[in-house]
Design a protein around this motif. Sequence first.
Motif, PDB file in Angstrom:
ATOM      1  N   GLY A  36       0.821  -1.197   0.000  1.00 23.49           N
ATOM      2  CA  GLY A  36       0.000   0.000   0.000  1.00 23.49           C
ATOM      3  C   GLY A  36       0.856   1.248   0.000  1.00 23.49           C
ATOM      4  O   GLY A  36       2.088   1.188   0.046  1.00 23.49           O
ATOM      5  N   TYR A  37       0.186   2.378  -0.024  1.00 23.27           N
ATOM      6  CA  TYR A  37       0.877   3.672  -0.093  1.00 23.27           C
ATOM      7  C   TYR A  37       0.057   4.710   0.646  1.00 23.27           C
ATOM      8  O   TYR A  37      -1.181   4.749   0.538  1.00 23.27           O
ATOM      9  CB  TYR A  37       1.055   4.071  -1.555  1.00 23.27           C
ATOM     10  N   GLY A  38       0.738   5.518   1.414  1.00 25.90           N
ATOM     11  CA  GLY A  38       0.053   6.594   2.112  1.00 25.90           C
ATOM     12  C   GLY A  38       1.056   7.533   2.745  1.00 25.90           C
ATOM     13  O   GLY A  38       2.273   7.298   2.718  1.00 25.90           O
ATOM     14  N   LEU A  39       0.554   8.599   3.320  1.00 23.43           N
ATOM     15  CA  LEU A  39       1.399   9.597   3.958  1.00 23.43           C
ATOM     16  C   LEU A  39       0.773   9.986   5.290  1.00 23.43           C
ATOM     17  O   LEU A  39      -0.397   9.666   5.559  1.00 23.43           O
ATOM     18  CB  LEU A  39       1.531  10.850   3.083  1.00 23.43           C
ATOM     19  N   THR A  40       1.529  10.700   6.089  1.00 22.07           N
ATOM     20  CA  THR A  40       0.966  11.256   7.318  1.00 22.07           C
ATOM     21  C   THR A  40      -0.286  12.058   6.996  1.00 22.07           C
ATOM     22  O   THR A  40      -1.313  11.939   7.676  1.00 22.07           O
ATOM     23  CB  THR A  40       1.998  12.157   8.014  1.00 22.07           C
ATOM     24  N   GLU A  41      -0.215  12.854   5.928  1.00 21.81           N
ATOM     25  CA  GLU A  41      -1.301  13.763   5.574  1.00 21.81           C
ATOM     26  C   GLU A  41      -2.554  13.045   5.055  1.00 21.81           C
ATOM     27  O   GLU A  41      -3.604  13.667   4.906  1.00 21.81           O
ATOM     28  CB  GLU A  41      -0.822  14.758   4.515  1.00 21.81           C
ATOM     29  N   THR A  42      -2.453  11.758   4.759  1.00 28.22           N
ATOM     30  CA  THR A  42      -3.630  10.999   4.311  1.00 28.22           C
ATOM     31  C   THR A  42      -4.076  10.012   5.380  1.00 28.22           C
ATOM     32  O   THR A  42      -4.840   9.083   5.101  1.00 28.22           O
ATOM     33  CB  THR A  42      -3.335  10.240   2.995  1.00 28.22           C
ATOM     34  N   THR A  43      -3.626  10.224   6.608  1.00 25.20           N
ATOM     35  CA  THR A  43      -3.943   9.335   7.731  1.00 25.20           C
ATOM     36  C   THR A  43      -3.600   7.900   7.362  1.00 25.20           C
ATOM     37  O   THR A  43      -4.390   6.969   7.513  1.00 25.20           O
ATOM     38  CB  THR A  43      -5.417   9.463   8.163  1.00 25.20           C
ATOM     39  N   ALA A  44      -2.393   7.728   6.860  1.00 27.00           N
ATOM     40  CA  ALA A  44      -1.827   6.449   6.416  1.00 27.00           C
ATOM     41  C   ALA A  44      -2.385   6.030   5.061  1.00 27.00           C
ATOM     42  O   ALA A  44      -2.097   6.700   4.065  1.00 27.00           O
ATOM     43  CB  ALA A  44      -1.951   5.393   7.484  1.00 27.00           C
ATOM     44  N   PRO A  45      -3.210   4.978   4.936  1.00 34.73           N
ATOM     45  CA  PRO A  45      -3.444   4.407   3.596  1.00 34.73           C
ATOM     46  C   PRO A  45      -4.191   5.330   2.644  1.00 34.73           C
ATOM     47  O   PRO A  45      -5.259   5.833   2.944  1.00 34.73           O
ATOM     48  CB  PRO A  45      -4.279   3.148   3.895  1.00 34.73           C
ATOM     49  N   LEU A  46      -3.582   5.541   1.484  1.00 36.57           N
ATOM     50  CA  LEU A  46      -4.217   6.292   0.406  1.00 36.57           C
ATOM     51  C   LEU A  46      -4.636   5.330  -0.696  1.00 36.57           C
ATOM     52  O   LEU A  46      -5.726   5.439  -1.264  1.00 36.57           O
ATOM     53  CB  LEU A  46      -3.247   7.345  -0.144  1.00 36.57           C
ATOM     54  N   THR A  47      -3.761   4.376  -0.990  1.00 35.77           N
ATOM     55  CA  THR A  47      -4.075   3.325  -1.950  1.00 35.77           C
ATOM     56  C   THR A  47      -3.617   1.996  -1.371  1.00 35.77           C
ATOM     57  O   THR A  47      -2.805   1.947  -0.439  1.00 35.77           O
ATOM     58  CB  THR A  47      -3.363   3.533  -3.300  1.00 35.77           C
ATOM     59  N   GLY A  48      -4.112   0.901  -1.947  1.00 35.69           N
ATOM     60  CA  GLY A  48      -3.680  -0.412  -1.496  1.00 35.69           C
ATOM     61  C   GLY A  48      -4.151  -1.503  -2.436  1.00 35.69           C
ATOM     62  O   GLY A  48      -5.212  -1.393  -3.056  1.00 35.69           O
ATOM     63  N   ASN A  49      -3.339  -2.545  -2.550  1.00 35.23           N
ATOM     64  CA  ASN A  49      -3.780  -3.738  -3.247  1.00 35.23           C
ATOM     65  C   ASN A  49      -4.837  -4.430  -2.398  1.00 35.23           C
ATOM     66  O   ASN A  49      -4.839  -4.315  -1.176  1.00 35.23           O
ATOM     67  CB  ASN A  49      -2.608  -4.681  -3.488  1.00 35.23           C
TER      68      ASN A  49
ATOM     69  N   ARG B   8      -7.729  13.365  -2.578  1.00 34.76           N
ATOM     70  CA  ARG B   8      -8.856  13.976  -1.882  1.00 34.76           C
ATOM     71  C   ARG B   8      -9.715  12.839  -1.333  1.00 34.76           C
ATOM     72  O   ARG B   8      -9.938  11.837  -2.014  1.00 34.76           O
ATOM     73  CB  ARG B   8      -9.686  14.830  -2.846  1.00 34.76           C
ATOM     74  N   GLY B   9     -10.162  12.985  -0.078  1.00 30.90           N
ATOM     75  CA  GLY B   9     -11.000  11.924   0.449  1.00 30.90           C
ATOM     76  C   GLY B   9     -11.064  11.892   1.958  1.00 30.90           C
ATOM     77  O   GLY B   9     -10.582  12.799   2.648  1.00 30.90           O
ATOM     78  N   VAL B  10     -11.627  10.807   2.458  1.00 32.77           N
ATOM     79  CA  VAL B  10     -11.969  10.697   3.865  1.00 32.77           C
ATOM     80  C   VAL B  10     -10.743  10.747   4.778  1.00 32.77           C
ATOM     81  O   VAL B  10     -10.825  11.201   5.919  1.00 32.77           O
ATOM     82  CB  VAL B  10     -12.768   9.395   4.103  1.00 32.77           C
ATOM     83  N   GLY B  11      -9.586  10.317   4.284  1.00 33.85           N
ATOM     84  CA  GLY B  11      -8.398  10.309   5.127  1.00 33.85           C
ATOM     85  C   GLY B  11      -7.519  11.529   5.004  1.00 33.85           C
ATOM     86  O   GLY B  11      -6.576  11.696   5.779  1.00 33.85           O
ATOM     87  N   VAL B  12      -7.797  12.398   4.039  1.00 31.64           N
ATOM     88  CA  VAL B  12      -6.917  13.561   3.807  1.00 31.64           C
ATOM     89  C   VAL B  12      -7.084  14.579   4.935  1.00 31.64           C
ATOM     90  O   VAL B  12      -8.195  14.975   5.272  1.00 31.64           O
ATOM     91  CB  VAL B  12      -7.209  14.199   2.441  1.00 31.64           C
ATOM     92  N   PHE B  13      -5.983  14.989   5.493  1.00 37.21           N
ATOM     93  CA  PHE B  13      -5.966  15.817   6.702  1.00 37.21           C
ATOM     94  C   PHE B  13      -6.574  17.198   6.482  1.00 37.21           C
ATOM     95  O   PHE B  13      -6.853  17.607   5.353  1.00 37.21           O
ATOM     96  CB  PHE B  13      -4.547  15.930   7.238  1.00 37.21           C
ATOM     97  N   ALA B  14      -6.737  17.926   7.597  1.00 35.84           N
ATOM     98  CA  ALA B  14      -7.367  19.244   7.545  1.00 35.84           C
ATOM     99  C   ALA B  14      -6.394  20.347   7.165  1.00 35.84           C
ATOM    100  O   ALA B  14      -6.820  21.473   6.879  1.00 35.84           O
ATOM    101  CB  ALA B  14      -7.995  19.559   8.903  1.00 35.84           C
ATOM    102  N   GLY B  15      -5.101  20.073   7.179  1.00 36.72           N
ATOM    103  CA  GLY B  15      -4.096  21.089   6.894  1.00 36.72           C
ATOM    104  C   GLY B  15      -2.997  21.039   7.936  1.00 36.72           C
ATOM    105  O   GLY B  15      -3.018  20.218   8.857  1.00 36.72           O
ATOM    106  N   TYR B  16      -2.023  21.933   7.797  1.00 32.54           N
ATOM    107  CA  TYR B  16      -0.897  21.971   8.737  1.00 32.54           C
ATOM    108  C   TYR B  16      -1.160  22.960   9.865  1.00 32.54           C
ATOM    109  O   TYR B  16      -1.924  23.920   9.709  1.00 32.54           O
ATOM    110  CB  TYR B  16       0.387  22.349   7.997  1.00 32.54           C
ATOM    111  N   SER B  17      -0.494  22.707  11.000  1.00 33.16           N
ATOM    112  CA  SER B  17      -0.672  23.591  12.161  1.00 33.16           C
ATOM    113  C   SER B  17      -0.177  25.003  11.858  1.00 33.16           C
ATOM    114  O   SER B  17      -0.747  25.978  12.341  1.00 33.16           O
ATOM    115  CB  SER B  17       0.072  23.014  13.374  1.00 33.16           C
ATOM    116  N   ASN B  18       0.875  25.103  11.074  1.00 32.75           N
ATOM    117  CA  ASN B  18       1.366  26.403  10.615  1.00 32.75           C
ATOM    118  C   ASN B  18       0.699  26.683   9.273  1.00 32.75           C
ATOM    119  O   ASN B  18       1.031  26.059   8.264  1.00 32.75           O
ATOM    120  CB  ASN B  18       2.890  26.367  10.479  1.00 32.75           C
TER     121      ASN B  18
END
Length: 622
Positions: A386-399, A429-439
């Motif tokens: 799978g693939y994801g980032l902190t900003e996508t609350t971990a999983p963005l895509t996955g087999n 864009r989606g349910v896991g994408v974060f609200a933005g950065y603190s700064n």
Amino acid sequence: MREFTTPLLVVPSIHQNATDLLMQRLKTSPEHIAFEIRSPDGAVTDPWRQVSTSEFVKEVRALAKGFIASGLQPGESLAIMSPTRYEWALADMAAWFAGAVVVPIYETSAVEQVAAILLDASVSSAIAGTREQASTLKRGFEQAGITVSKIWTMDARAEPDLEDLVDDGKSVADSVVEERRLMATLESTATIVYTSGTTAAPKGALITHGNFVGQVLNVAAAYKEVVKESGNTIIFLPMAHVLARGLQLTCLANGMRIAHLADTREVVPSLAALKPTFLVVVPRVLQKIQASAAAAAAQKHLGPIWHLAQDTAIEWGRLAETLETNPEAKATLGLRIRYAIFDRLFYTRLRKLVGGSLDYLLSGAAALDAELSLFFRGIGLPVIEGYGLTETTAPLTGNMPGSIRSGSVGVPMPGTTVRLSDEGEVLARGVGVFAGYSNTTDNANAFIDGFFRTGDLGEFDEVGRLTLKGRIKDVIVTAGGKTVSPTIWEGYVESDPLIAHAVMVGEGKPFLGGLVLLDPESVQEWATREGITDIARLRIPEDGGAVEIDDERLIKVILKTVGAANAKIARSEQVRKFVVLLSDLSESNEIVTPTMKLKRDKFIERSRFFVEKIYADTGKQM
């Protein structure tokens, strides 16, 4: 511009906030075992103690009362700095019950890093794992200029500890905790997670309760074969990483037993006792399992047979992928015979090594070599990449089970749209994408048309499976005008367990070069297997720098790896010269992140002498 969308499977709004994931589980299965905790006295006969959902909730409420009694207010930030352990899960959920925002800090962080996070997130109270981490937090508060701070430790007999906090909260009523628990909504910030800082200074990602709830509900619905009440797992990723916390919430909400281990060296010895059905790993763990099997076979003078067994597993794994789209495909008689022999000789033993009950492995955090994935599938341990980032609350895509493609990171998670820009950047864009950065200034270039810019390059296949092609910032333009993404070559080279990191260089140069950074532990193991006793020449420099390795026996192995990597890519993208280096890979050396990702620019800058050496006609010639 192309995009693919996977619709929501479960609507997050059925919950008030992330604590409802636990409370719903309490309602349906209060006595189901939620955690297995290592006994503190190191008991041999019963080393793991079981904790039910109801017991966990009882402990969470008691600790939340302590937070409330201490003066922690709704919406305030609470830092947690500790290795992976049960108390991390307890403090995390208790903070949410008290209405707080959790700020995780990697236990290996330096005082300067801790101070920056405490200041940015406006933290005034914290939980430490040990006395040493409590001391680091204290100095961090002092350096940040935060004079009013409270620190509790998870280790008993360290003053003050969690037991003291629980005692302080005994006068707080259950109704007060419940009122606090329900204050947060799906739009409220649940945690501020700081990015790893591979290409820039760490940034605080504001992850909401809705991000967690949406991911947990939909990941569980998409992976029913994996996330099941009869299953269990071991979490040994750092709990400061959003993937570990997302995994924990998913398991907790769906009844999968969880055990925590802080020391990755203890994982394999614990597998036989815990018998996990599912594990989240990084590719390097899989590389080392395969390498250990090869070394064991070589010691028994079965090296050539093992190589044939490895090739057979890859062929069997490739057949398994083919069968997913073409059920009529069949193995040849020769393949079936070879598989039956090697399954008895090697594969069964490997499955027992990992506990004998694993249904799936999930690999993330770095690119997984396609043949390594096929090998594990061939021996009966399919890997879901799978693939994801902190900003996508971990999983963005996955087999998905039943639709795994080695080399791909899969399709968008339910409730997610993944778009490729005209330049090939992956947008989300989606349910896991974060609200933005603190700064808020960090948000200026983070979004485009409502999509988060990942900074990664990718391409889709015909059904929306994503394959990653490197980072936008990492492309190299040679003197001849050729634009090269180094990630593919680097991934091939890093598939060798001896190599921790590979870095392609060549910006503005007439040809491409490479810096090959060895894994000290793997090199020592290799030397032992080869009977090499003069490995002292490979000592790691103590000044934080790197040293070039010129041991002919080791260079011969690395030459083979680099040559094999070059053979898989176009000639114009091949590395012509390289140097082999050894360096301290601990976070204190500041060239790797807490999750062991290489800080590419910083490493290249520190290795400028070796880069210049490549182009002074003294590097290893391919």
